[in-house]
Design a protein around this motif. Structure first.
Motif, PDB file in Angstrom:
ATOM      1  N   ASP A  70       0.505  -1.421   0.128  1.00  0.00           N
ATOM      2  CA  ASP A  70       0.020  -0.490   0.085  1.00  0.00           C
ATOM      3  C   ASP A  70       0.838   0.900  -0.062  1.00  0.00           C
ATOM      4  O   ASP A  70      -0.199   1.983   0.140  1.00  0.00           O
ATOM      5  N   ASP A  71       2.220   1.147  -0.292  1.00  0.00           N
ATOM      6  CA  ASP A  71       2.860   2.439  -0.284  1.00  0.00           C
ATOM      7  C   ASP A  71       3.567   2.225  -1.253  1.00  0.00           C
ATOM      8  O   ASP A  71       5.430   1.994  -0.945  1.00  0.00           O
ATOM      9  N   PRO A  72       2.991   2.671  -2.430  1.00  0.00           N
ATOM     10  CA  PRO A  72       4.031   2.142  -3.808  1.00  0.00           C
ATOM     11  C   PRO A  72       5.749   3.247  -3.748  1.00  0.00           C
ATOM     12  O   PRO A  72       6.502   2.879  -4.819  1.00  0.00           O
ATOM     13  N   HIS A  73       5.164   4.197  -3.430  1.00  0.00           N
ATOM     14  CA  HIS A  73       5.841   5.510  -3.073  1.00  0.00           C
ATOM     15  C   HIS A  73       7.160   5.289  -2.182  1.00  0.00           C
ATOM     16  O   HIS A  73       7.904   5.836  -2.169  1.00  0.00           O
ATOM     17  N   GLY A  74       7.097   4.683  -1.506  1.00  0.00           N
ATOM     18  CA  GLY A  74       7.700   4.476  -0.130  1.00  0.00           C
ATOM     19  C   GLY A  74       9.518   3.649  -0.258  1.00  0.00           C
ATOM     20  O   GLY A  74       9.001   3.353  -1.412  1.00  0.00           O
ATOM     21  N   PHE A  75       9.640   3.300   0.894  1.00  0.00           N
ATOM     22  CA  PHE A  75      11.141   2.705   0.415  1.00  0.00           C
ATOM     23  C   PHE A  75      11.670   1.171   1.626  1.00  0.00           C
ATOM     24  O   PHE A  75      11.463   1.198   2.517  1.00  0.00           O
ATOM     25  N   MET A  76      11.055  -0.097   1.414  1.00  0.00           N
ATOM     26  CA  MET A  76      10.979  -1.324   1.872  1.00  0.00           C
ATOM     27  C   MET A  76      12.260  -1.009   2.680  1.00  0.00           C
ATOM     28  O   MET A  76      13.980  -0.869   2.294  1.00  0.00           O
ATOM     29  N   VAL A  77      12.283  -1.570   3.914  1.00  0.00           N
ATOM     30  CA  VAL A  77      13.300  -1.771   3.807  1.00  0.00           C
ATOM     31  C   VAL A  77      13.669  -3.055   4.458  1.00  0.00           C
ATOM     32  O   VAL A  77      13.046  -3.910   4.207  1.00  0.00           O
ATOM     33  N   LYS A  78      14.918  -2.966   5.572  1.00  0.00           N
ATOM     34  CA  LYS A  78      15.981  -4.260   5.402  1.00  0.00           C
ATOM     35  C   LYS A  78      14.442  -5.885   5.282  1.00  0.00           C
ATOM     36  O   LYS A  78      14.392  -6.940   4.819  1.00  0.00           O
ATOM     37  N   GLN A  79      14.179  -5.920   6.752  1.00  0.00           N
ATOM     38  CA  GLN A  79      12.864  -6.993   6.568  1.00  0.00           C
ATOM     39  C   GLN A  79      11.991  -6.890   5.534  1.00  0.00           C
ATOM     40  O   GLN A  79      11.372  -8.368   5.181  1.00  0.00           O
ATOM     41  N   GLU A  80      11.701  -5.532   4.952  1.00  0.00           N
ATOM     42  CA  GLU A  80      10.330  -5.828   4.019  1.00  0.00           C
ATOM     43  C   GLU A  80      10.605  -6.532   2.576  1.00  0.00           C
ATOM     44  O   GLU A  80      10.583  -7.085   1.867  1.00  0.00           O
ATOM     45  N   ILE A  81      12.188  -6.106   2.499  1.00  0.00           N
ATOM     46  CA  ILE A  81      12.519  -6.512   1.459  1.00  0.00           C
ATOM     47  C   ILE A  81      12.820  -7.872   1.420  1.00  0.00           C
ATOM     48  O   ILE A  81      12.791  -8.949   0.303  1.00  0.00           O
ATOM     49  N   VAL A  82      13.841  -8.793   2.536  1.00  0.00           N
ATOM     50  CA  VAL A  82      13.613 -10.116   2.910  1.00  0.00           C
ATOM     51  C   VAL A  82      12.596 -11.546   2.463  1.00  0.00           C
ATOM     52  O   VAL A  82      12.925 -11.828   2.082  1.00  0.00           O
ATOM     53  N   GLU A  83      11.400 -10.294   2.992  1.00  0.00           N
ATOM     54  CA  GLU A  83      10.043 -10.843   3.154  1.00  0.00           C
ATOM     55  C   GLU A  83       9.563 -10.589   1.659  1.00  0.00           C
ATOM     56  O   GLU A  83       9.078 -11.548   1.031  1.00  0.00           O
ATOM     57  N   TYR A  84       9.150 -10.023   0.427  1.00  0.00           N
ATOM     58  CA  TYR A  84       9.699  -9.662  -0.881  1.00  0.00           C
ATOM     59  C   TYR A  84      10.445 -10.826  -2.139  1.00  0.00           C
ATOM     60  O   TYR A  84       9.878 -10.908  -2.450  1.00  0.00           O
ATOM     61  N   VAL A  85      11.727 -11.094  -1.050  1.00  0.00           N
ATOM     62  CA  VAL A  85      12.483 -11.681  -2.363  1.00  0.00           C
ATOM     63  C   VAL A  85      11.909 -13.706  -1.906  1.00  0.00           C
ATOM     64  O   VAL A  85      11.287 -14.299  -2.607  1.00  0.00           O
ATOM     65  N   GLN A  86      11.926 -13.785  -0.162  1.00  0.00           N
ATOM     66  CA  GLN A  86      10.956 -14.844   0.055  1.00  0.00           C
ATOM     67  C   GLN A  86       9.001 -15.247  -0.632  1.00  0.00           C
ATOM     68  O   GLN A  86       9.574 -16.217  -1.171  1.00  0.00           O
ATOM     69  N   GLY A  87       8.474 -13.753  -0.685  1.00  0.00           N
ATOM     70  CA  GLY A  87       7.597 -14.780  -1.111  1.00  0.00           C
ATOM     71  C   GLY A  87       8.165 -14.639  -2.905  1.00  0.00           C
ATOM     72  O   GLY A  87       7.372 -15.396  -3.564  1.00  0.00           O
ATOM     73  N   VAL A 241      22.045   9.124  -2.662  1.00  0.00           N
ATOM     74  CA  VAL A 241      20.474   9.433  -1.511  1.00  0.00           C
ATOM     75  C   VAL A 241      19.391   8.323  -0.871  1.00  0.00           C
ATOM     76  O   VAL A 241      20.809   6.984  -0.589  1.00  0.00           O
ATOM     77  N   THR A 242      18.952   8.826  -0.713  1.00  0.00           N
ATOM     78  CA  THR A 242      17.838   7.590   0.327  1.00  0.00           C
ATOM     79  C   THR A 242      17.155   7.295   0.212  1.00  0.00           C
ATOM     80  O   THR A 242      16.088   8.547   0.693  1.00  0.00           O
ATOM     81  N   GLY A 243      16.300   6.609   0.479  1.00  0.00           N
ATOM     82  CA  GLY A 243      15.126   5.774   1.071  1.00  0.00           C
ATOM     83  C   GLY A 243      14.645   6.256   2.491  1.00  0.00           C
ATOM     84  O   GLY A 243      13.664   5.858   3.124  1.00  0.00           O
ATOM     85  N   ARG A 244      15.909   6.316   3.766  1.00  0.00           N
ATOM     86  CA  ARG A 244      15.529   6.316   4.966  1.00  0.00           C
ATOM     87  C   ARG A 244      14.490   7.102   5.498  1.00  0.00           C
ATOM     88  O   ARG A 244      14.198   8.120   4.773  1.00  0.00           O
ATOM     89  N   ASN A 245      13.802   7.161   5.886  1.00  0.00           N
ATOM     90  CA  ASN A 245      12.108   7.676   6.711  1.00  0.00           C
ATOM     91  C   ASN A 245      11.452   7.877   5.116  1.00  0.00           C
ATOM     92  O   ASN A 245      11.152   9.464   5.850  1.00  0.00           O
ATOM     93  N   GLY A 246      11.084   7.700   4.601  1.00  0.00           N
ATOM     94  CA  GLY A 246      10.549   8.238   3.605  1.00  0.00           C
ATOM     95  C   GLY A 246      11.440   8.780   2.509  1.00  0.00           C
ATOM     96  O   GLY A 246      10.440   9.177   1.013  1.00  0.00           O
ATOM     97  N   GLY A 247      12.809   8.774   2.596  1.00  0.00           N
ATOM     98  CA  GLY A 247      13.395   9.770   1.125  1.00  0.00           C
ATOM     99  C   GLY A 247      13.738  11.592   1.543  1.00  0.00           C
ATOM    100  O   GLY A 247      13.228  11.770   2.219  1.00  0.00           O
ATOM    101  N   HIS A 248      15.619  11.156   1.363  1.00  0.00           N
ATOM    102  CA  HIS A 248      15.515  12.996   1.432  1.00  0.00           C
ATOM    103  C   HIS A 248      16.964  12.976   0.626  1.00  0.00           C
ATOM    104  O   HIS A 248      17.898  12.152   0.874  1.00  0.00           O
TER     105      HIS A 248
END
Length: 423
Positions: A70-87, A241-248
Motif C-alpha cells: 500500500d506504499d508504492p512511493h515508499g522505500f522498503m526497509v531491510k526486513q520488508e525486502i527479505v520478505e519480498y524475495v521470500q514471497g 541518496v536515501t530512502g530512509r524515513n520516506g526518503g530525502h
C-alpha cells in the motif's frame, strides 16, 4: 563424485538467478539453481540494520511478483525486502538448492562441467547469476594499521552500537558510505568521511520523486548501447541518496555543518596517519553539478511536455571547505574504527572458461559470452540501468530464457504469471 546431467545450471539463487528460473519453469525447461547460502543472503547478512531501498517500491517488479503493498512511493526497509524475495520464491517453488557452492566451471563435451560441493553437473547452458559483488575491496596498506583500530567493509557494518566507542573514519562517499555516515551521525557518533568522486541526486524535485520524473522521461528504458558512455556506464559510481524515513537528500555539506569532518579522497594510511588528496572542494562541486544537470534535464522535459509543476529555487551550497587537512593522525583524532566503503572487485577464479578481459571482467553482449551456452545475469548495465536491480532483471532474464529455448520470450508483467501468457 556423483554426476548429474541437467540442460541448464544457474549459479546463484538471488533475485537474478531466481528470475531466470521463473521463466524456465513456465517454459517447462529442466534446470537447477545452485546457491552457496540462501536466496536472501545478501539482503539479510550483508546490509546494515537501518538499510532501505533507494528506489521506490513501485520499481520492485520481479517476474510475476510486482510490489503489491500500500506504499508504492515508499522505500522498503531491510526486513520488508527479505520478505519480498521470500514471497517471490514461494510464488513458484523453483528448483533451488541452497548450501551448494560451485567450485569450478569448465568446458566439457560440447557443454559445461560444473563442479560443486555436492557433486558434478553436466549442462548445455550455464548462467552465472552471482551478481557484481564478488570480493570486498580493502587496500593492501590496511594490514599495517594498528590492530587496535577496528576495520570492517561496508558489507559487515550493522549499526553504530556494534562498533567500539570512539570516532569513526568512513572511506568512500558512494551510496553505502553516505548512508552509513548518516546512520552514525544520527546516533551521535563522531564521524570523519573521505569524500570520493561519487555523484549525488536529489530525492524529490518539483513536487515528485526524481525517479518518477526519470521514468516518465524513459531513462530506465535507455539501453547501454545507446548510453553516451556506452560500456563506460558500468564503471560509474551510483548517485548517493536515501530512502530512509520516506526518503530525502543526502547532502555532505549539511553533514559538515552538523559536525561531520570531511576530507578529500584517501591516498594512504602510514604509521596510523591518513593522507588525503587535495580534491574535497572539487568532489563536492562535481557531485552538486551532476545533481544540477539532472534537475536541468527534468526542467527541459517539463517545458517540452507542457507540464504544470511547482518551480524550485536552485541549490545553494550550505558549506564550503576552507582547504581541508592534508593528513589526520587517527589516534590523536580518537578514531577507533574504519569502515571501507570503496566497493567490490569481480571474483570469477572458479570459472575456467576464456571469457574474461585483462581486468578479470566477463566480456558479453546482453549477458551472452562468445562461448556458446555460457552467459551472465544480474550485472550493472547488462542491458539497462535496472539490470542489477528489482526493476530491470525480469527483462534480462526473459531475454536469456528466449536464447535458451530458441525463440523470443515476452517480458512478464503483473498479469502474465500464467504460462499461457508467455508462449
Amino acid at each position: 563424485m556423483t554426476e548429474t546431467k541437467c540442460p541448464v545450471v544457474i549459479v546463484g539463487g538471488g533475485q537474478a538467478g531466481l528470475s531466470l528460473s521463473w521463466y524456465l519453469c513456465r517454459l517447462d525447461v529442466a534446470h537447477v539453481v545452485l546457491e552457496a547460502r540462501t536466496a536472501c543472503h545478501a539482503w539479510e547478512d550483508e546490509r546494515w540494520d537501518s538499510f532501505s531501498l533507494v528506489t521506490p517500491n513501485w520499481q520492485c517488479d520481479l517476474p510475476g511478483h510486482p510490489y503489491r503493498g500500500d506504499d508504492p512511493h515508499g522505500f522498503m526497509v531491510k526486513q520488508e525486502i527479505v520478505e519480498y524475495v521470500q514471497g517471490f520464491v514461494k510464488s513458484f517453488d523453483p528448483p533451488l538448492r541452497c548450501g551448494v557452492r560451485v567450485t569450478d566451471v569448465s568446458r566439457a563435451d560440447g557443454g559445461y562441467r560444473v563442479e560443486t560441493t555436492d557433486g558434478v553437473y553436466v549442462a548445455a547452458h550455464v548462467v552465472i547469476a552471482t551478481g557484481a559483488y564478488g570480493e570486498a575491496v580493502i587496500p593492501g596498506y590496511a594490514s599495517a594499521i594498528d590492530p587496535a583500530i577496528t576495520q570492517i567493509h561496508s558489507q559487515a557494518y550493522r549499526n553504530p552500537h556494534a562498533l567500539p566507542e570512539g570516532a569513526v573514519l568512513v572511506v568512500g562517499s558512494g551510496q553505502s558510505g553516505a548512508q552509513i555516515v548518516e546512520d552514525l551521525h544520527l546516533a551521535g557518533r563522531k564521524v570523519h568521511l573521505c569524500v570520493g568522486n561519487a555523484p549525488r541526486v536529489s530525492r524529490f524535485y518539483r513536487a515528485r520523486d526524481v525517479v518518477d520524473w526519470l521514468a516518465d522521461m524513459k531513462f530506465y528504458d535507455l539501453t547501454v548501447d545507446r548510453h553516451p558512455l556506452r560500456d563506460g556506464a558500468r564503471d560509474k559510481t551510483n548517485h548517493y541518496v536515501t530512502g530512509r524515513n520516506g526518503g530525502h537528500d543526502l547532502d555532505l555539506r549539511q553533514f559538515a555543518l552538523e559536525g561531520v569532518d570531511l576530507h578529500g579522497s584517501l591516498k594512504n594510511i602510514r604509521d596510523d596517519v591518513a593522507c588525503f588528496g587535495n580534491d574535497l572542494a572539487e568532489n563536492l562541486d562535481d557531485a552538486d553539478r551532476t545533481n544540477a544537470n539532472i534537475k536541468a534535464s527534468i526542467d527541459a522535459y517539463i517545458a517540452r511536455e507542457g507540464i504544470t509543476a511547482p518551480t524550485e529555487a536552485p541549490y545553494v551550497p550550505v558549506w564550503t571547505p576552507d582547504g581541508g587537512n592534508a593528513s589526520l593522525d587517527l589516534k590523536a583524532a580518537g578514531i577507533t574504527s574504519i569502515i571501507w566503503c570503496i566497493g567490490f572487485r569481480p571474483d570469477y577464479r572458479w570459472i575456467d572458461v576464456p571469457v574474461f578481459n585483462g581486468r578479470g571482467q566477463p566480456v558479453w553482449h546482453r549477458g551472452e559470452t562468445e562461448q556458446p551456452g555460457l552467459a551472465f545475469l544480474g550485472l550493472p548495465w547488462q542491458h539497462t540501468w535496472g539490470s542489477a536491480r528489482f526493476s530491470g532483471i525480469s527483462r534480462d532474464a526473459a531475454y536469456l530464457a528466449g536464447r535458451i529455448v530458441g525463440r523470443p520470450v515476452p517480458v512478464a508483467d503483473a498479469s502474465s504469471a500464467r504460462l499461457g501468457a508467455l508462449v
